[in-house]
Design a protein around this motif. Structure first.
Motif, PDB file in Angstrom:
ATOM      1  N   GLY A  46       0.776  -1.288  -0.076  1.00 51.91           N
ATOM      2  CA  GLY A  46       0.553  -0.331  -0.053  1.00 51.91           C
ATOM      3  C   GLY A  46       1.106   1.024   0.334  1.00 51.91           C
ATOM      4  N   ALA A  88       1.216  -1.386  -4.459  1.00 52.19           N
ATOM      5  CA  ALA A  88       1.194   0.294  -4.447  1.00 52.19           C
ATOM      6  C   ALA A  88       1.029   0.888  -5.821  1.00 52.19           C
ATOM      7  CB  ALA A  88       1.959   0.751  -3.491  1.00 52.19           C
ATOM      8  N   SER A 170      -8.633   4.507   0.986  1.00 48.53           N
ATOM      9  CA  SER A 170      -7.742   4.870   1.602  1.00 48.53           C
ATOM     10  C   SER A 170      -7.485   5.449   2.828  1.00 48.53           C
ATOM     11  CB  SER A 170      -7.616   6.361  -0.497  1.00 48.53           C
ATOM     12  OG  SER A 170      -8.954   7.038  -0.217  1.00 48.53           O
ATOM     13  N   ASP A 173      -5.246   3.641   4.008  1.00 46.31           N
ATOM     14  CA  ASP A 173      -4.383   3.128   3.695  1.00 46.31           C
ATOM     15  C   ASP A 173      -3.248   4.091   4.466  1.00 46.31           C
ATOM     16  OD1 ASP A 173      -4.541   0.883   1.552  1.00 46.31           O
ATOM     17  OD2 ASP A 173      -5.458   2.943   0.510  1.00 46.31           O
TER      18      ASP A 173
END
Length: 422
Positions: A46, A88, A170, A173
Protein backbone atom coordinates in the motif's frame (compact mmCIF):
# COMPACT_ATOMS: atom_id res chain seq x y z
CA UNK A 1 -18.89 -15.82 -6.85
CA UNK A 2 -22.12 -14.15 -8.04
CA UNK A 3 -21.45 -10.56 -9.03
CA UNK A 4 -23.96 -7.69 -8.80
CA UNK A 5 -25.66 -6.48 -11.96
CA UNK A 6 -23.34 -4.30 -14.03
CA UNK A 7 -20.16 -5.93 -12.63
CA UNK A 8 -17.98 -8.28 -14.65
CA UNK A 9 -14.68 -10.21 -14.61
CA UNK A 10 -11.84 -9.65 -17.06
CA UNK A 11 -8.31 -10.97 -17.52
CA UNK A 12 -5.78 -8.44 -16.28
CA UNK A 13 -3.91 -8.59 -19.59
CA UNK A 14 -7.06 -7.43 -21.43
CA UNK A 15 -7.33 -4.18 -19.47
CA UNK A 16 -3.68 -3.29 -18.84
CA UNK A 17 -0.10 -3.46 -20.05
CA UNK A 18 2.12 -5.70 -17.91
CA UNK A 19 5.90 -5.49 -17.97
CA UNK A 20 8.87 -6.89 -16.08
CA UNK A 21 11.83 -4.82 -14.88
CA UNK A 22 15.49 -4.45 -15.66
CA UNK A 23 17.95 -7.12 -14.52
CA UNK A 24 20.46 -5.82 -12.01
CA UNK A 25 23.43 -7.63 -13.55
CA UNK A 26 23.15 -6.17 -17.04
CA UNK A 27 26.54 -5.12 -18.40
CA UNK A 28 25.39 -2.68 -21.08
CA UNK A 29 27.35 0.41 -20.08
CA UNK A 30 27.92 2.02 -23.48
CA UNK A 31 25.57 4.89 -24.27
CA UNK A 32 23.95 4.49 -20.85
CA UNK A 33 22.70 6.69 -18.04
CA UNK A 34 22.53 6.19 -14.27
CA UNK A 35 18.96 6.32 -12.96
CA UNK A 36 17.23 5.64 -9.63
CA UNK A 37 15.50 2.26 -9.48
CA UNK A 38 13.04 0.53 -7.17
CA UNK A 39 13.88 -2.76 -5.46
CA UNK A 40 11.53 -5.21 -3.75
CA UNK A 41 12.39 -3.58 -0.39
CA UNK A 42 11.01 -0.27 -1.67
CA UNK A 43 7.61 -1.73 -2.57
CA UNK A 44 5.51 -2.27 0.55
CA UNK A 45 1.84 -3.15 1.02
CA UNK A 46 0.00 0.00 0.00
CA UNK A 47 2.97 2.39 0.04
CA UNK A 48 6.61 2.85 -0.97
CA UNK A 49 9.58 2.94 1.39
CA UNK A 50 11.84 5.47 -0.34
CA UNK A 51 14.35 5.98 2.47
CA UNK A 52 17.07 4.16 0.52
CA UNK A 53 17.01 4.44 -3.27
CA UNK A 54 19.79 2.83 -5.29
CA UNK A 55 20.80 3.59 -8.86
CA UNK A 56 21.48 1.48 -11.93
CA UNK A 57 23.03 2.13 -15.33
CA UNK A 58 20.61 1.65 -18.19
CA UNK A 59 21.06 2.07 -21.97
CA UNK A 60 19.38 5.20 -23.32
CA UNK A 61 17.27 3.19 -25.74
CA UNK A 62 15.73 1.21 -22.85
CA UNK A 63 14.69 4.15 -20.67
CA UNK A 64 11.21 4.37 -22.15
CA UNK A 65 10.76 0.61 -21.69
CA UNK A 66 11.52 0.62 -17.96
CA UNK A 67 10.60 4.13 -16.83
CA UNK A 68 7.74 4.34 -14.35
CA UNK A 69 4.86 6.74 -14.92
CA UNK A 70 2.22 8.07 -12.57
CA UNK A 71 -0.62 5.58 -12.11
CA UNK A 72 1.49 2.44 -12.57
CA UNK A 73 0.58 -0.36 -10.18
CA UNK A 74 3.73 -2.07 -8.89
CA UNK A 75 3.62 -5.67 -7.63
CA UNK A 76 6.43 -7.83 -6.26
CA UNK A 77 6.87 -11.28 -7.79
CA UNK A 78 7.52 -13.01 -4.46
CA UNK A 79 10.10 -14.13 -1.92
CA UNK A 80 8.65 -14.59 1.55
CA UNK A 81 4.90 -15.21 1.35
CA UNK A 82 4.13 -11.67 2.51
CA UNK A 83 5.94 -10.30 -0.56
CA UNK A 84 3.78 -12.26 -3.01
CA UNK A 85 1.79 -9.72 -5.02
CA UNK A 86 2.62 -6.95 -2.56
CA UNK A 87 2.31 -3.52 -4.08
CA UNK A 88 1.10 0.06 -4.37
CA UNK A 89 0.31 2.79 -6.91
CA UNK A 90 3.21 4.88 -8.19
CA UNK A 91 2.63 8.65 -8.38
CA UNK A 92 6.06 9.58 -9.78
CA UNK A 93 7.47 10.30 -6.34
CA UNK A 94 10.92 10.14 -7.96
CA UNK A 95 11.54 11.51 -11.43
CA UNK A 96 12.94 9.20 -14.14
CA UNK A 97 12.75 6.13 -11.92
CA UNK A 98 12.99 2.56 -13.26
CA UNK A 99 12.28 -0.78 -11.61
CA UNK A 100 14.03 -4.06 -10.86
CA UNK A 101 13.12 -7.31 -12.62
CA UNK A 102 11.58 -8.74 -9.44
CA UNK A 103 8.88 -6.08 -9.63
CA UNK A 104 6.01 -6.20 -12.12
CA UNK A 105 4.52 -2.99 -13.47
CA UNK A 106 0.83 -3.02 -14.41
CA UNK A 107 -0.28 -0.01 -16.46
CA UNK A 108 -4.10 0.00 -16.34
CA UNK A 109 -6.35 1.13 -19.17
CA UNK A 110 -8.31 3.82 -17.33
CA UNK A 111 -11.33 3.27 -19.55
CA UNK A 112 -11.84 -0.01 -17.70
CA UNK A 113 -10.19 0.28 -14.28
CA UNK A 114 -8.54 2.87 -12.07
CA UNK A 115 -5.12 2.21 -10.58
CA UNK A 116 -6.17 2.60 -6.94
CA UNK A 117 -8.99 0.08 -7.28
CA UNK A 118 -6.73 -2.46 -9.01
CA UNK A 119 -4.04 -2.09 -6.34
CA UNK A 120 -6.60 -2.57 -3.59
CA UNK A 121 -7.97 -5.67 -5.32
CA UNK A 122 -4.57 -7.34 -5.80
CA UNK A 123 -3.86 -6.70 -2.11
CA UNK A 124 -7.21 -8.06 -0.95
CA UNK A 125 -8.00 -11.56 0.28
CA UNK A 126 -9.37 -12.27 -3.18
CA UNK A 127 -6.09 -11.23 -4.80
CA UNK A 128 -3.84 -13.01 -2.31
CA UNK A 129 -5.77 -16.27 -2.67
CA UNK A 130 -5.29 -16.16 -6.43
CA UNK A 131 -1.55 -15.48 -6.23
CA UNK A 132 -0.97 -18.20 -3.63
CA UNK A 133 -3.04 -20.72 -5.61
CA UNK A 134 -0.95 -20.35 -8.77
CA UNK A 135 2.46 -19.54 -7.25
CA UNK A 136 5.56 -21.68 -7.28
CA UNK A 137 6.14 -22.61 -3.63
CA UNK A 138 8.87 -23.93 -1.38
CA UNK A 139 9.39 -23.68 2.39
CA UNK A 140 8.27 -20.16 3.40
CA UNK A 141 8.84 -18.91 -0.20
CA UNK A 142 6.55 -18.32 -3.15
CA UNK A 143 6.69 -16.53 -6.51
CA UNK A 144 4.52 -15.80 -9.52
CA UNK A 145 5.48 -15.17 -13.15
CA UNK A 146 4.10 -12.71 -15.70
CA UNK A 147 1.88 -15.34 -17.32
CA UNK A 148 0.10 -15.98 -14.03
CA UNK A 149 -0.22 -12.27 -13.36
CA UNK A 150 -1.72 -11.66 -16.82
CA UNK A 151 -4.37 -14.29 -16.12
CA UNK A 152 -5.50 -12.63 -12.87
CA UNK A 153 -9.35 -12.40 -13.06
CA UNK A 154 -10.07 -8.76 -12.21
CA UNK A 155 -13.51 -7.93 -10.81
CA UNK A 156 -14.80 -4.78 -12.51
CA UNK A 157 -17.60 -2.67 -11.06
CA UNK A 158 -18.59 0.44 -13.06
CA UNK A 159 -15.86 3.14 -12.92
CA UNK A 160 -17.75 5.53 -10.59
CA UNK A 161 -18.20 2.73 -8.05
CA UNK A 162 -14.52 1.77 -8.39
CA UNK A 163 -13.55 5.36 -7.57
CA UNK A 164 -15.89 5.46 -4.59
CA UNK A 165 -14.54 2.18 -3.17
CA UNK A 166 -10.93 3.26 -3.75
CA UNK A 167 -11.49 6.53 -1.90
CA UNK A 168 -12.98 4.70 1.05
CA UNK A 169 -10.03 2.32 1.23
CA UNK A 170 -7.55 5.19 0.99
CA UNK A 171 -8.53 6.17 4.53
CA UNK A 172 -7.11 2.88 5.78
CA UNK A 173 -4.07 3.24 3.49
CA UNK A 174 -3.19 6.60 5.02
CA UNK A 175 -3.50 5.24 8.55
CA UNK A 176 -1.42 2.18 7.70
CA UNK A 177 1.28 4.31 6.08
CA UNK A 178 1.53 6.59 9.12
CA UNK A 179 1.85 3.56 11.40
CA UNK A 180 4.48 1.95 9.15
CA UNK A 181 6.53 5.14 9.20
CA UNK A 182 6.36 5.21 13.00
CA UNK A 183 7.65 1.64 12.98
CA UNK A 184 10.53 2.66 10.71
CA UNK A 185 11.44 5.54 13.04
CA UNK A 186 11.40 3.25 16.09
CA UNK A 187 13.47 0.62 14.25
CA UNK A 188 16.02 3.30 13.38
CA UNK A 189 16.17 4.27 17.06
CA UNK A 190 16.54 0.59 18.02
CA UNK A 191 19.38 0.14 15.53
CA UNK A 192 21.20 3.20 16.89
CA UNK A 193 20.89 2.00 20.48
CA UNK A 194 22.02 -1.49 19.45
CA UNK A 195 25.14 -0.10 17.82
CA UNK A 196 25.93 1.94 20.93
CA UNK A 197 25.26 -0.82 23.48
CA UNK A 198 26.45 -3.88 21.53
CA UNK A 199 28.37 -3.20 18.30
CA UNK A 200 30.81 -0.72 19.86
CA UNK A 201 31.33 -2.88 22.95
CA UNK A 202 31.98 -6.26 21.35
CA UNK A 203 35.78 -6.02 21.45
CA UNK A 204 35.70 -5.37 25.20
CA UNK A 205 33.93 -8.62 26.07
CA UNK A 206 35.24 -12.14 26.57
CA UNK A 207 34.75 -14.33 23.48
CA UNK A 208 34.05 -18.06 23.63
CA UNK A 209 33.04 -20.76 21.17
CA UNK A 210 29.33 -21.50 20.73
CA UNK A 211 29.99 -25.19 21.32
CA UNK A 212 30.81 -24.22 24.91
CA UNK A 213 27.59 -22.22 25.21
CA UNK A 214 25.00 -24.44 23.51
CA UNK A 215 24.03 -28.06 23.08
CA UNK A 216 22.84 -29.29 19.69
CA UNK A 217 19.35 -30.73 20.15
CA UNK A 218 18.24 -33.59 17.93
CA UNK A 219 15.31 -34.97 19.95
CA UNK A 220 12.77 -36.58 17.60
CA UNK A 221 9.61 -38.71 17.69
CA UNK A 222 7.28 -36.09 19.18
CA UNK A 223 4.50 -36.29 16.56
CA UNK A 224 1.84 -34.95 18.92
CA UNK A 225 3.65 -31.68 19.61
CA UNK A 226 2.58 -28.46 17.89
CA UNK A 227 4.05 -27.86 14.44
CA UNK A 228 6.20 -24.71 14.39
CA UNK A 229 7.67 -22.61 11.59
CA UNK A 230 10.91 -20.64 11.51
CA UNK A 231 10.55 -17.10 10.12
CA UNK A 232 12.96 -14.19 9.78
CA UNK A 233 10.44 -11.56 10.85
CA UNK A 234 8.71 -13.32 13.78
CA UNK A 235 11.20 -15.95 14.91
CA UNK A 236 9.86 -19.42 15.72
CA UNK A 237 6.06 -19.40 15.80
CA UNK A 238 3.15 -21.88 15.50
CA UNK A 239 2.64 -22.77 11.85
CA UNK A 240 -1.05 -21.89 11.97
CA UNK A 241 -0.07 -18.25 12.64
CA UNK A 242 1.21 -18.05 9.06
CA UNK A 243 -2.34 -18.19 7.70
CA UNK A 244 -1.67 -20.40 4.72
CA UNK A 245 1.78 -19.03 3.90
CA UNK A 246 3.36 -22.51 4.03
CA UNK A 247 2.35 -25.98 3.00
CA UNK A 248 1.72 -28.75 5.52
CA UNK A 249 4.39 -31.46 5.68
CA UNK A 250 3.89 -34.57 3.61
CA UNK A 251 3.68 -37.79 5.60
CA UNK A 252 4.91 -38.33 9.16
CA UNK A 253 6.60 -35.74 11.36
CA UNK A 254 8.48 -38.35 13.39
CA UNK A 255 11.83 -37.00 12.15
CA UNK A 256 10.96 -33.42 13.15
CA UNK A 257 13.11 -31.93 15.93
CA UNK A 258 11.73 -31.11 19.36
CA UNK A 259 12.19 -27.50 20.48
CA UNK A 260 11.48 -25.72 23.77
CA UNK A 261 11.05 -22.08 24.86
CA UNK A 262 14.48 -20.45 25.13
CA UNK A 263 16.01 -22.48 22.30
CA UNK A 264 17.65 -20.87 19.26
CA UNK A 265 17.44 -22.05 15.65
CA UNK A 266 19.85 -21.82 12.74
CA UNK A 267 17.80 -21.79 9.56
CA UNK A 268 18.66 -22.20 5.88
CA UNK A 269 18.61 -18.40 5.58
CA UNK A 270 20.41 -17.47 8.79
CA UNK A 271 23.29 -16.09 6.74
CA UNK A 272 20.87 -13.28 5.77
CA UNK A 273 18.81 -12.66 8.88
CA UNK A 274 20.65 -14.18 11.83
CA UNK A 275 19.62 -16.85 14.32
CA UNK A 276 15.99 -17.17 15.41
CA UNK A 277 14.57 -17.53 18.91
CA UNK A 278 11.68 -19.68 20.12
CA UNK A 279 9.13 -18.79 22.78
CA UNK A 280 7.18 -21.94 21.97
CA UNK A 281 7.43 -25.68 22.51
CA UNK A 282 6.81 -27.90 19.53
CA UNK A 283 8.50 -29.53 16.55
CA UNK A 284 10.30 -28.05 13.55
CA UNK A 285 11.66 -29.39 10.28
CA UNK A 286 14.81 -31.55 10.53
CA UNK A 287 16.47 -29.09 8.12
CA UNK A 288 16.98 -26.69 11.05
CA UNK A 289 19.65 -26.78 13.77
CA UNK A 290 18.40 -26.36 17.35
CA UNK A 291 20.68 -24.76 19.95
CA UNK A 292 19.87 -25.02 23.68
CA UNK A 293 21.84 -22.91 26.18
CA UNK A 294 23.96 -24.96 28.56
CA UNK A 295 25.48 -22.06 30.52
CA UNK A 296 23.86 -19.17 32.35
CA UNK A 297 22.93 -16.46 29.88
CA UNK A 298 20.23 -13.87 29.33
CA UNK A 299 18.34 -15.27 26.35
CA UNK A 300 16.70 -11.87 25.74
CA UNK A 301 20.17 -10.43 25.15
CA UNK A 302 21.16 -13.17 22.71
CA UNK A 303 17.78 -12.99 20.98
CA UNK A 304 18.72 -9.38 20.13
CA UNK A 305 22.44 -10.02 19.53
CA UNK A 306 21.87 -12.87 17.07
CA UNK A 307 19.86 -10.51 14.83
CA UNK A 308 22.34 -7.62 14.86
CA UNK A 309 24.29 -6.52 11.81
CA UNK A 310 27.64 -6.99 13.57
CA UNK A 311 26.83 -10.61 14.49
CA UNK A 312 25.67 -11.51 10.97
CA UNK A 313 28.52 -9.74 9.17
CA UNK A 314 31.45 -10.13 11.56
CA UNK A 315 30.80 -13.43 13.32
CA UNK A 316 28.23 -15.53 11.47
CA UNK A 317 29.76 -14.69 8.09
CA UNK A 318 32.82 -16.74 9.10
CA UNK A 319 30.64 -19.85 9.02
CA UNK A 320 28.93 -19.21 5.67
CA UNK A 321 29.73 -21.71 2.92
CA UNK A 322 28.68 -21.75 -0.72
CA UNK A 323 26.76 -24.76 -1.97
CA UNK A 324 25.22 -25.69 -5.31
CA UNK A 325 21.88 -23.97 -4.58
CA UNK A 326 23.30 -20.90 -2.82
CA UNK A 327 24.67 -20.29 0.68
CA UNK A 328 24.15 -21.82 4.09
CA UNK A 329 25.71 -21.97 7.55
CA UNK A 330 28.33 -24.64 8.23
CA UNK A 331 27.38 -25.85 11.72
CA UNK A 332 30.89 -27.19 12.57
CA UNK A 333 32.37 -23.83 11.53
CA UNK A 334 29.79 -21.89 13.54
CA UNK A 335 30.47 -23.93 16.68
CA UNK A 336 34.17 -23.19 16.38
CA UNK A 337 34.12 -19.40 15.90
CA UNK A 338 34.27 -17.19 18.99
CA UNK A 339 31.38 -14.90 19.91
CA UNK A 340 31.00 -12.34 22.73
CA UNK A 341 29.97 -13.37 26.23
CA UNK A 342 29.39 -10.19 28.27
CA UNK A 343 29.03 -10.45 32.07
CA UNK A 344 25.56 -11.76 32.90
CA UNK A 345 24.44 -8.57 34.67
CA UNK A 346 25.53 -6.52 31.67
CA UNK A 347 23.59 -8.82 29.35
CA UNK A 348 20.48 -8.19 31.45
CA UNK A 349 20.93 -4.39 31.53
CA UNK A 350 21.40 -4.19 27.77
CA UNK A 351 18.45 -6.47 27.08
CA UNK A 352 16.16 -4.47 29.41
CA UNK A 353 17.13 -1.19 27.73
CA UNK A 354 16.64 -2.46 24.18
CA UNK A 355 13.50 -4.43 25.03
CA UNK A 356 11.57 -1.21 25.79
CA UNK A 357 11.99 0.02 22.21
CA UNK A 358 11.41 -3.47 20.83
CA UNK A 359 8.10 -3.72 22.70
CA UNK A 360 7.03 -0.36 21.23
CA UNK A 361 7.88 -1.68 17.76
CA UNK A 362 5.91 -4.87 18.39
CA UNK A 363 2.84 -2.89 19.54
CA UNK A 364 2.99 -0.66 16.46
CA UNK A 365 3.32 -3.73 14.21
CA UNK A 366 0.25 -5.29 15.85
CA UNK A 367 -1.64 -2.03 15.29
CA UNK A 368 -0.56 -1.91 11.63
CA UNK A 369 -1.67 -5.50 11.17
CA UNK A 370 -5.05 -4.68 12.73
CA UNK A 371 -5.53 -1.84 10.23
CA UNK A 372 -4.51 -4.11 7.37
CA UNK A 373 -6.94 -6.78 8.54
CA UNK A 374 -9.74 -4.21 8.69
CA UNK A 375 -8.91 -3.01 5.20
CA UNK A 376 -8.81 -6.57 3.82
CA UNK A 377 -12.15 -7.33 5.44
CA UNK A 378 -13.72 -4.17 4.09
CA UNK A 379 -12.34 -4.83 0.62
CA UNK A 380 -13.76 -8.35 0.68
CA UNK A 381 -17.22 -7.00 1.51
CA UNK A 382 -17.07 -4.23 -1.09
CA UNK A 383 -15.43 -6.38 -3.77
CA UNK A 384 -18.04 -9.11 -3.73
CA UNK A 385 -20.90 -6.63 -3.72
CA UNK A 386 -22.06 -7.87 -0.30
CA UNK A 387 -21.74 -4.26 0.79
CA UNK A 388 -22.57 -1.64 -1.85
CA UNK A 389 -21.70 2.01 -2.05
CA UNK A 390 -24.80 4.17 -1.54
CA UNK A 391 -26.32 5.17 -4.86
CA UNK A 392 -26.20 8.91 -4.17
CA UNK A 393 -22.48 8.65 -3.39
CA UNK A 394 -21.85 6.79 -6.66
CA UNK A 395 -23.88 9.42 -8.48
CA UNK A 396 -21.61 12.15 -7.09
CA UNK A 397 -18.65 10.35 -8.68
CA UNK A 398 -20.50 10.08 -11.96
CA UNK A 399 -21.02 13.84 -11.95
CA UNK A 400 -17.42 14.69 -11.09
CA UNK A 401 -14.75 13.56 -13.50
CA UNK A 402 -11.98 14.83 -11.25
CA UNK A 403 -10.76 12.71 -8.36
CA UNK A 404 -12.16 14.10 -5.09
CA UNK A 405 -11.73 13.42 -1.43
CA UNK A 406 -13.94 10.86 0.25
CA UNK A 407 -17.46 12.18 1.01
CA UNK A 408 -18.55 12.70 4.61
CA UNK A 409 -20.86 9.71 4.27
CA UNK A 410 -17.77 7.45 4.47
CA UNK A 411 -17.74 8.09 8.22
CA UNK A 412 -20.95 6.08 8.65
CA UNK A 413 -19.62 3.27 6.43
CA UNK A 414 -16.35 3.15 8.41
CA UNK A 415 -18.25 3.10 11.71
CA UNK A 416 -20.41 0.23 10.49
CA UNK A 417 -17.35 -1.76 9.42
CA UNK A 418 -15.54 -1.18 12.72
CA UNK A 419 -18.63 -2.39 14.56
CA UNK A 420 -18.43 -5.66 12.58
CA UNK A 421 -14.72 -6.01 13.48
CA UNK A 422 -15.23 -5.67 17.22
Amino acid sequence: MKLPDGWRKERLSNISIIQTGIAKNQNNIENSIELPYLRVANVQEGFFDLNEIKTIRIPHEKIKRYKLISGDVLLTEGGDFDKLGRGAVWYEQIKDCVHQNHIFVVRPNNKHIISEFLSAQTGSTYGKKYFISCSKQSTNLASINSTQLKAFPVILPPLPEQKAIADLLSTWDETIEITERLIQAKEKQFKGNTQKLIDLRCTEWTHIKPKNMFDLITEKNHPNEELLSVTQDQGVIPRDMLKGRVMSPDGTTASYKHIKPGDFVISLRSFQGGIEYSKYQGIISPAYTVLRPKIKMDTDFYQIFFKTYIFIEKYLNLAVIGIRDGKQISIPDFLSIKIPLPPLEEQKRIAETLSVTQQEIDILKQLAEKYKTQKRGLMQKMLTGEWRVMSDVVKSYEENTKHQSAPEKWHSVGAEFNAHCE
